[in-house]
Design a protein around this motif. Structure first.
Motif, mmCIF file in Angstrom:
data_model
loop_
_atom_site.group_PDB
_atom_site.id
_atom_site.type_symbol
_atom_site.label_atom_id
_atom_site.label_comp_id
_atom_site.label_asym_id
_atom_site.label_seq_id
_atom_site.Cartn_x
_atom_site.Cartn_y
_atom_site.Cartn_z
ATOM 1 N N ASP A 187 0.808 -1.219 0.000
ATOM 2 C CA ASP A 187 0.000 0.000 0.000
ATOM 3 C C ASP A 187 0.841 1.269 0.000
ATOM 4 N N HIS A 188 1.920 1.266 0.783
ATOM 5 C CA HIS A 188 2.640 2.514 1.035
ATOM 6 C C HIS A 188 4.161 2.399 0.938
ATOM 7 N N GLY A 189 4.661 1.272 0.464
ATOM 8 C CA GLY A 189 6.087 1.150 0.214
ATOM 9 C C GLY A 189 6.846 0.382 1.294
ATOM 10 N N GLU A 190 7.990 -0.176 0.889
ATOM 11 C CA GLU A 190 8.813 -0.981 1.776
ATOM 12 C C GLU A 190 9.359 -0.177 2.956
ATOM 13 N N ASP A 191 9.681 1.088 2.727
ATOM 14 C CA ASP A 191 10.276 1.892 3.803
ATOM 15 C C ASP A 191 9.335 1.998 4.992
ATOM 16 N N LEU A 192 8.069 2.262 4.724
ATOM 17 C CA LEU A 192 7.106 2.370 5.814
ATOM 18 C C LEU A 192 6.957 1.023 6.532
ATOM 19 N N ALA A 193 6.863 -0.050 5.769
ATOM 20 C CA ALA A 193 6.717 -1.382 6.366
ATOM 21 C C ALA A 193 7.929 -1.725 7.233
ATOM 22 N N ASN A 194 9.133 -1.396 6.742
ATOM 23 C CA ASN A 194 10.338 -1.689 7.516
ATOM 24 C C ASN A 194 10.398 -0.866 8.790
ATOM 25 N N THR A 195 9.928 0.369 8.720
ATOM 26 C CA THR A 195 9.915 1.219 9.914
ATOM 27 C C THR A 195 8.926 0.680 10.942
ATOM 28 N N VAL A 196 7.790 0.205 10.469
ATOM 29 C CA VAL A 196 6.816 -0.412 11.374
ATOM 30 C C VAL A 196 7.428 -1.654 12.023
ATOM 31 N N ALA A 197 8.146 -2.452 11.229
ATOM 32 C CA ALA A 197 8.812 -3.644 11.780
ATOM 33 C C ALA A 197 9.823 -3.244 12.849
ATOM 34 N N ASP A 198 10.555 -2.160 12.616
ATOM 35 C CA ASP A 198 11.508 -1.676 13.614
ATOM 36 C C ASP A 198 10.796 -1.263 14.896
ATOM 37 N N GLN A 199 9.646 -0.622 14.750
ATOM 38 C CA GLN A 199 8.865 -0.221 15.921
ATOM 39 C C GLN A 199 8.428 -1.446 16.738
ATOM 40 N N LEU A 200 8.177 -2.534 16.050
ATOM 41 C CA LEU A 200 7.757 -3.774 16.705
ATOM 42 C C LEU A 200 8.941 -4.595 17.216
ATOM 43 N N ILE A 201 10.163 -4.110 16.991
ATOM 44 C CA ILE A 201 11.388 -4.883 17.272
ATOM 45 C C ILE A 201 11.288 -6.238 16.568
ATOM 46 N N TYR A 202 10.856 -6.187 15.332
ATOM 47 C CA TYR A 202 10.625 -7.390 14.535
ATOM 48 C C TYR A 202 11.701 -7.447 13.465
#
Length: 339
Positions: A187-202
């Motif tokens: 929906d919004h690009g890999e960068d946003l998804a990766n940042t969300v993963a970082d927020q989750l410590i994932y």
């Protein structure tokens, strides 16, 4: 399935926030629900705007999950918006919680073209409604035996998640995080998804090519290629068990060598280990399906119900009939299987 990312952020903005409707079934599992909704919240936080919204739906006014927490519902089984994405949150006792009303609602919404997914055992509800016929799907490994027996038209896999057209399924646990990160990236690009993963410590984002269960060497704690190969053959031949002699021949060993291998690493004979695998599958089918005891016996390689009952009682200290009778009783615990 590969989702095509939106070409520009402006396109996503023009369409407005994307809404997910979580259909909560009785005794749904908290972790797969939280793993789906939290990435959406964090995506909004990271993006600095509301790009996702969500609502809780179901029968009645509230739903209680398997750990006892209760959630107030926003919606009933009413008509959804065509742009909505419905995610069915399943948990324990899925056959009972997949009610006729839920099945009818899923079929109606599917006819309207809505994307529908099943989290954990939510895949059972989709299959019961016929939404997975001819499609690839996954479900928690504990439920795979019963699911495969009941829904032969579904192409069941062991993937962490599966996206086949507008039908999505996950294996439960934290696999819903992987699905949502895939959606956010599209929906919004890999960068946003990766940042969300970082927020989750994932740190390790899995794809639909990853499988949900550990490899045989990891599960049994032994790295011996021939032992792993034999166990894999055993797991693949439950209904028509192979003899120790045939198993040994397949891996280029003598029967005596195979016996020594199992005794050394697993402290039991190949015959005993094979029997335990068959009985574990039988218990799974008894607890998760409506198959008769006779059919369960046949599906697990027992020639007669009496032999099956004798072996089952020796291993579990109860009969198959009594085991079947414990389902739905107050205080009854869900089956946990391990090898």
């Amino acid at each position: 399935m590969t989702l095509t990312p939106r070409k520009a952020t402006q396109t996503a903005k023009a369409q407005g926030p994307r809404r997910f409707v979580f259909l909560l079934l009785d005794k749904f599992t908290m972790i797969n629900f939280a793993g789906a909704i939290e990435p959406l919240r964090l995506a909004n936080h990271v993006a600095g705007e509301t790009i996702y919204t969500w609502a809780l739906a179901g029968e009645g006014s509230e739903k209680t999950c398997s750990n006892g927490a209760t959630f107030r519902l926003d919606l009933g089984l009413e008509e959804m918006e065509r742009e909505d994405t419905v995610l069915v949150c399943g948990g324990i006792d899925i056959q009972r919680t997949t009610t006729r009303a839920v099945v009818s609602w899923l079929r109606r919404e599917a006819r309207r073209g809505i994307t529908i997914g099943g989290l954990c055992t939510g895949a059972h509800a989709l299959a019961k409604a016929g939404l997975l016929d001819g499609k690839k799907a996954t479900i928690h490994w504990e439920n795979q035996d019963g699911f495969a027996e009941e829904f032969e038209d579904v192409r069941l896999t062991k993937s962490v998640f599966v996206m086949d057209g507008n039908r999505w399924t996950t294996a439960g646990g934290i696999s819903s995080i992987d699905l949502m990160l895939k959606i956010i990236a599209a929906d919004h690009g890999e960068d946003l998804a990766n940042t969300v993963a970082d927020q989750l410590i994932y740190s390790t984002i899995r794809t639909d090519q990853d499988t949900q269960r550990l490899s045989i060497p990891t599960r049994i704690g032994v790295r011996h290629p021939k032992l792993s190969q034999v166990i894999q053959m055993m797991e693949g031949n439950i209904e028509d068990p192979m003899s120790p002699a045939d198993l040994a021949e397949e891996v280029g060993m003598s029967t005596r060598q195979l016996e020594r291998l199992f005794r050394r690493y697993l402290n039991r004979s190949p015959k005993r280990y094979y029997m335990e695998l068959r009985l574990q599958k039988a218990r799974n089918l008894l607890m998760q399906t409506d198959m008769s005891v006779i059919n369960v016996a046949l599906a697990c390689g027992f020639a007669s119900p009496s032999h099956f009952s004798k072996c089952y009682r020796s291993h579990y200290n109860t009969t198959p009939y009594r085991e079947r009778g414990t389902q739905g009783m107050p205080g009854a615990m869900p089956v946990r299987l391990s090898i």
